[in-house]
Design an enzyme around this catalytic site. Structure first.
Site, PDB file in Angstrom:
ATOM      1  N   GLY A 191       0.712  -1.359  -0.175  1.00  0.00           N
ATOM      2  CA  GLY A 191       0.005  -0.140  -0.277  1.00  0.00           C
ATOM      3  C   GLY A 191       0.928   1.387   0.222  1.00  0.00           C
ATOM      4  O   GLY A 191       0.474   2.324  -0.462  1.00  0.00           O
ATOM      5  N   GLU A 229       4.157   4.162   5.948  1.00  0.00           N
ATOM      6  CA  GLU A 229       2.894   3.398   5.782  1.00  0.00           C
ATOM      7  C   GLU A 229       1.855   3.884   5.054  1.00  0.00           C
ATOM      8  O   GLU A 229       1.602   5.082   4.720  1.00  0.00           O
ATOM      9  CB  GLU A 229       1.991   2.956   7.133  1.00  0.00           C
ATOM     10  N   ASP A 230       1.024   3.156   4.445  1.00  0.00           N
ATOM     11  CA  ASP A 230      -0.259   3.805   3.632  1.00  0.00           C
ATOM     12  C   ASP A 230      -1.404   4.287   4.685  1.00  0.00           C
ATOM     13  O   ASP A 230      -1.737   5.538   4.656  1.00  0.00           O
ATOM     14  CB  ASP A 230      -0.893   2.723   2.645  1.00  0.00           C
ATOM     15  N   ASP A 236      -4.681   1.804  10.614  1.00  0.00           N
ATOM     16  CA  ASP A 236      -6.082   1.417  11.039  1.00  0.00           C
ATOM     17  C   ASP A 236      -6.133   1.062  12.604  1.00  0.00           C
ATOM     18  O   ASP A 236      -6.386   1.846  13.360  1.00  0.00           O
ATOM     19  CB  ASP A 236      -6.473   0.284  10.052  1.00  0.00           C
ATOM     20  N   LYS A 289      -6.585   6.375  11.152  1.00  0.00           N
ATOM     21  CA  LYS A 289      -8.232   6.280  11.347  1.00  0.00           C
ATOM     22  C   LYS A 289      -8.023   6.247  12.801  1.00  0.00           C
ATOM     23  O   LYS A 289      -8.168   5.139  13.504  1.00  0.00           O
ATOM     24  CB  LYS A 289      -8.906   5.034  10.893  1.00  0.00           C
ATOM     25  N   ASP A 335      -6.031  -0.128  -1.934  1.00  0.00           N
ATOM     26  CA  ASP A 335      -6.905  -1.060  -2.913  1.00  0.00           C
ATOM     27  C   ASP A 335      -8.284  -1.537  -2.273  1.00  0.00           C
ATOM     28  O   ASP A 335      -8.135  -1.692  -0.897  1.00  0.00           O
ATOM     29  CB  ASP A 335      -6.066  -2.142  -3.282  1.00  0.00           C
ATOM     30  N   ARG A 362      -5.420   0.692  -6.629  1.00  0.00           N
ATOM     31  CA  ARG A 362      -4.344   1.495  -6.210  1.00  0.00           C
ATOM     32  C   ARG A 362      -3.601   2.499  -7.076  1.00  0.00           C
ATOM     33  O   ARG A 362      -2.859   3.490  -6.669  1.00  0.00           O
ATOM     34  CB  ARG A 362      -3.053   0.407  -6.081  1.00  0.00           C
TER      35      ARG A 362
HETATM   36  P1  XMP Z   1      -3.595  -2.082  10.880  1.00  0.00           P
HETATM   37  O1  XMP Z   1      -4.890  -2.462  11.400  1.00  0.00           O
HETATM   38  O2  XMP Z   1      -2.649  -3.045  11.020  1.00  0.00           O
HETATM   39  O3  XMP Z   1      -3.951  -2.224   9.131  1.00  0.00           O
HETATM   40  O4  XMP Z   1      -3.090  -0.762  11.189  1.00  0.00           O
HETATM   41  C1  XMP Z   1      -3.219  -1.294   8.301  1.00  0.00           C
HETATM   42  C2  XMP Z   1      -3.332  -1.878   7.115  1.00  0.00           C
HETATM   43  O5  XMP Z   1      -4.663  -2.311   6.842  1.00  0.00           O
HETATM   44  C3  XMP Z   1      -5.151  -2.093   5.600  1.00  0.00           C
HETATM   45  N1  XMP Z   1      -6.356  -0.977   5.561  1.00  0.00           N
HETATM   46  C4  XMP Z   1      -6.881  -0.244   4.506  1.00  0.00           C
HETATM   47  N2  XMP Z   1      -6.757  -0.697   3.065  1.00  0.00           N
HETATM   48  N3  XMP Z   1      -8.506   0.917   2.621  1.00  0.00           N
HETATM   49  C5  XMP Z   1      -7.574   0.059   2.249  1.00  0.00           C
HETATM   50  O6  XMP Z   1      -7.190  -0.185   1.220  1.00  0.00           O
HETATM   51  C6  XMP Z   1      -8.589   1.145   3.871  1.00  0.00           C
HETATM   52  O7  XMP Z   1      -9.502   1.986   4.416  1.00  0.00           O
HETATM   53  C7  XMP Z   1      -7.670   0.536   4.913  1.00  0.00           C
HETATM   54  N4  XMP Z   1      -7.754   0.385   6.300  1.00  0.00           N
HETATM   55  C8  XMP Z   1      -6.937  -0.471   6.397  1.00  0.00           C
HETATM   56  C9  XMP Z   1      -3.851  -1.492   4.867  1.00  0.00           C
HETATM   57  O8  XMP Z   1      -3.422  -2.383   4.148  1.00  0.00           O
HETATM   58  C10 XMP Z   1      -3.085  -1.243   5.863  1.00  0.00           C
HETATM   59  O9  XMP Z   1      -1.532  -1.295   5.535  1.00  0.00           O
HETATM   60 MG    MG Z   2      -0.688  -1.987   3.591  1.00  0.00          MG
END
Ligand code: XMP
Ligand code: MG
Length: 194
Positions: free
Chosen positions: A65, A119-120, A123, A151, A179, A185
């Protein structure tokens, strides 16, 4: 029925004007424009340039990502800096799976290095929370986190981004490297689930 990428594979100029796109079974609406992204990235890069002057940081992008964000922010660095990528997580569907898998190892020696993880999106924070101890084991001189999105409402693990382009509400987003089941992407700006 699976929808083909034709829904958004139009010239970039037209794409920016598209208010809604469909990916697989879901409709996404325009959320953060390329202009806003560029302006915010310039601010973040200015901060990083100031904080890391003379430190030769190693930027580590988390695949897949972060590849767009990492490339864009790295290009804006005017200081001496290196970049590398690591694959940690596999993520499917519209909620965090919590599965963290190391698929591509990190070859660089991090001992004594100033590391900037890219990081992208943060979450729940689980991905970075599981990876950070490894960086400390490798005796990095410092570790900071740069994320395109976070988030805050979804956060479950203690992870704090040092550089965050945008804090968003707890909604699923695509584009700019992110994605939905493999697609989206390459969309140049950010879209949010309708
Ligand atoms: P955590 O929960 O480990 O998650 O912080 C991080 C990863 O979760 C994916 N992610 C998303 N991917 N749209 C996406 O395309 C979203 O809204 C989303 N929320 C979480 C992402 O791969 C990230 O690295
Ligand atoms: Mg990711």
């Amino acid at each position: 029925m699976r929808h083909s990428p034709q829904h958004y594979s139009k010239p970039a100029k037209k794409l920016n004007a598209v208010a809604e796109i469909q990916i697989h079974d879901k409709v996404f609406v325009s959320f953060i424009s390329k202009e806003k992204i560029n302006a915010r990235l310039a601010e973040l890069a200015a901060q990083i340039n100031a904080d890391y002057a003379g430190k030769n940081p190693i930027v580590i992008g988390i695949l897949n990502g972060s590849f767009i964000f990492a490339a864009d922010i790295f290009r804006l660095l005017t200081i001496e800096a290196e970049i590398s990528f690591i694959k940690l997580a596999s993520y499917k569907g519209t909620s965090s799976t919590g599965n963290v898998v190391t698929a591509i190892g990190l070859e660089e020696t991090l001992k004594g290095r100033h590391v900037i993880i890219v990081e992208d999106i943060i979450d729940t924070g689980k991905t970075l929370h599981s990876f950070l101890p490894e960086l400390h084991n490798r005796q990095a001189a410092s570790v900071k986190i740069a994320t395109f999105l976070s988030k805050p409402e979804a956060l479950k693990y203690e992870v704090k981004a040092d550089y965050c382009a945008f804090e968003i509400e707890n909604k699923f987003v695509v584009g700019y490297g992110l994605d939905y089941d493999g697609l989206g992407r390459n969309i140049p700006e950010l879209y949010v689930l309708k």
